[in-house]
Scaffold this active site. Structure first.
Site, PDB file in Angstrom:
ATOM      1  N   ASP A  87     -21.717  -7.918 -34.816  1.00 41.12           N
ATOM      2  CA  ASP A  87     -22.203  -6.928 -33.852  1.00 41.12           C
ATOM      3  C   ASP A  87     -21.325  -5.685 -33.903  1.00 41.12           C
ATOM      4  O   ASP A  87     -20.173  -5.737 -34.335  1.00 41.12           O
ATOM      5  CB  ASP A  87     -22.225  -7.517 -32.429  1.00 41.12           C
ATOM      6  CG  ASP A  87     -20.851  -7.972 -31.958  1.00 41.12           C
ATOM      7  OD1 ASP A  87     -20.173  -8.682 -32.728  1.00 41.12           O
ATOM      8  OD2 ASP A  87     -20.442  -7.614 -30.842  1.00 41.12           O
ATOM      9  N   GLU A 151     -18.890 -10.077 -30.177  1.00 40.81           N
ATOM     10  CA  GLU A 151     -17.457  -9.847 -30.022  1.00 40.81           C
ATOM     11  C   GLU A 151     -17.204  -8.625 -29.149  1.00 40.81           C
ATOM     12  O   GLU A 151     -16.259  -8.582 -28.376  1.00 40.81           O
ATOM     13  CB  GLU A 151     -16.809  -9.652 -31.402  1.00 40.81           C
ATOM     14  CG  GLU A 151     -15.285  -9.707 -31.401  1.00 40.81           C
ATOM     15  CD  GLU A 151     -14.623  -8.363 -31.234  1.00 40.81           C
ATOM     16  OE1 GLU A 151     -13.410  -8.336 -30.998  1.00 40.81           O
ATOM     17  OE2 GLU A 151     -15.295  -7.306 -31.315  1.00 40.81           O
TER      18      GLU A 151
HETATM   19 ZN   LIG Z   1     -14.026  -5.735 -34.121  1.00 45.06          ZN
END
Ligand SMILES: [Zn+2]
Length: 467
Positions: A87, A151
């Protein structure tokens, strides 16, 4: 095949794969979320694409319901892990080129996610591929790359993965930080403070109609503001406030309101000493005026416990350690609500301390002074000794490839993925002296760095595979 030749041959393919992945805007998008795509449609497509390509290269792959994916080389029980993420953060309008249409200029690939973290993931994938095709993965060993999918948003991906995976790697590195290596990350607690908005009474008391500052707990606020109920005829009060150069005052001729503003300097919460907190400046200026405000008790408690300090000095919490540095406290946001003042804060503490120590040393004092403390997020510190074989092997790989013996493993105040897996450090991809571009406009990756990091990752994996 010799390593150098492999890298020369595969580099164009790696660049192409990075570009291909960057074209999928894997930004968190709850509006398009559903079964198998918990973080939205595009992240699911990004993960599917990555796993499909890895499968075509001959790796075993598995999709964890769209939360994370894994790519495995070898079948042995002893497992070396690599943890990265697919992501990316949103791109602002400030980009010079379209962020999701990668371009190559002067040997750099520009695009959102090229360095954080798609480029490093591709690099690790090609490092694994080399070791697999050269049959350099010993029988009892395996390498597993885990690609997380949120994340940047809440790290639910790794929590889900840990719950579902049959087992976790024995030791791992995270290619989402800095070279040479980060062996120490401070502990961190995000917390809110609530102070009841009991109103001071009396003829002298100036009603505070609004009080607010800051945008969030991770940034030192650069502006704060409060609105007072003061009539234009109350010249004495206005003059007293005007005498403070920290306060910018806007009078409204027709109304009974006075707007007070303060300016500070923004900085990241991990180094609040580099900023100036506009909320703290405002609190101090109000108290210095000698006037009495409806939120007087809040102002006094704020000043007593926090004031302009950023190292917990006023609470006797200040501490410093050689490797991980000082405890830092950031008040990132304050706001007057109907029944209470709400403060959003972040504390980062040195590695030898623990969560309970902060709770006892700091939260206890807030509670005793009338604040209600609500913990929002807590992360234990990460510390792996520099003499640990994991650190030593990774450092050797870095040194052999770069010839850089000057830079040593170091500590950061920020938090990486490394805390989520056992025995893990963050290792690359940013080389010493390279500009930090993650989350910035015009994020780029030097093609030379992509090649060099792949060489380091090949060497590092080989060393970790040795018993
Ligand atoms: Zn990162």
């Amino acid at each position: 095949m010799e390593q150098k030749q492999y890298l020369r041959e595969k580099l164009p393919e790696m660049i192409e794969l990075v570009s291909h992945l960057v074209q999928i805007p894997t930004v968190w998008d709850p509006a398009s979320a559903g079964v198998g795509k918990p973080f939205g449609k595009n992240i699911a497509i990004g993960l599917g694409t990555f796993l499909k390509l890895a499968g075509q290269m001959g790796f075993a792959t598995r999709n964890y319901d769209g939360y994370a994916g894994e790519v495995t080389a070898g079948q042995g029980h002893r497992m070396i892990g690599i943890l990265g993420h697919l992501d990316v953060v949103k791109a602002s309008p400030g980009w010079s080129t379209p962020p999701f249409q990668p371009v190559i200029r002067q040997n750099k690939i520009y695009g959102r996610g090229v360095s954080d973290d798609k480029g490093p993931l591709v690099s690790c994938l090609y490092a694994m591929r080399y070791l697999m095709q050269e049959k350099r993965i010993p029988e009892g060993c395996s390498i597993r790359l885990i690609a997380g999918c949120d994340e940047e948003e809440g790290m639910q991906c790794i929590a889900y993965y840990k719950k579902k995976a049959e087992r976790l790697p024995d030791e791992s590195f995270v290619p989402d930080g800095y070279f040479p290596l980060v062996n120490c990350e401070k502990g961190l607690i995000d917390f809110d403070l609530l102070y009841p908005a009991v109103s001071e009474k009396g003829p002298e008391v100036i009603p505070v109609l609004q009080f607010q500052g800051g945008a969030g707990r991770n940034i030192v606020p650069d502006r704060a503001e409060c609105i007072l109920k003061v009539l234009p005829s109350e010249k004495d009060i206005i003059a007293r406030l005007q005498s403070n150069p920290q306060l910018q005052i806007k009078e409204d001729e027709d109304s009974s309101h006075l707007i007070l503003q303060t300016r500070g300097k923004a900085a990241h919460a991990m180094s609040p000493e580099l900023g100036k907190n506009a909320i703290s400046i405002l609190v101090e200026a109000l108290l210095d005026s000698g006037l009495t405000f409806s939120c007087q008790a809040f102002l006094e408690k704020y000043e007593k416990l926090i004031g302009k300090t950023v190292f917990g000095e006023k609470m006797n919490c200040a501490c410093e350690e050689a490797e991980s540095g000082r405890l830092t406290l950031n008040i990132g946001k304050a706001e007057q609500r109907e029944n209470a003042f709400l403060i959003e804060a972040n504390v980062r503490y040195p590695c030898s301390k623990n969560h309970q120590w902060i709770v006892d040393a700091m939260m206890g004092q807030f509670s005793a002074s009338g604040f209600q403390v609500k913990e929002r997020l807590a992360m234990d510190p990460l510390y792996i000794d520099k003499k640990d074989p994991l650190v030593q092997k990774l450092m050797e790989a870095y040194q052999e490839v770069t010839g850089d013996f000057q830079h040593d493993a170091f500590a950061i105040g920020g938090a990486t993925y490394a805390r989520y897996l056992p025995h893990t450090v963050s290792f690359g991809p940013l080389f010493p002296g390279e500009k930090e571009l993650a989350h910035e406009d015009d994020e780029f990756l030097e093609i030379e760095s992509l090649e060099k990091m792949t060489q380091i990752y090949i060497d590092a994996l080989e060393k970790l595979l040795e018993e």
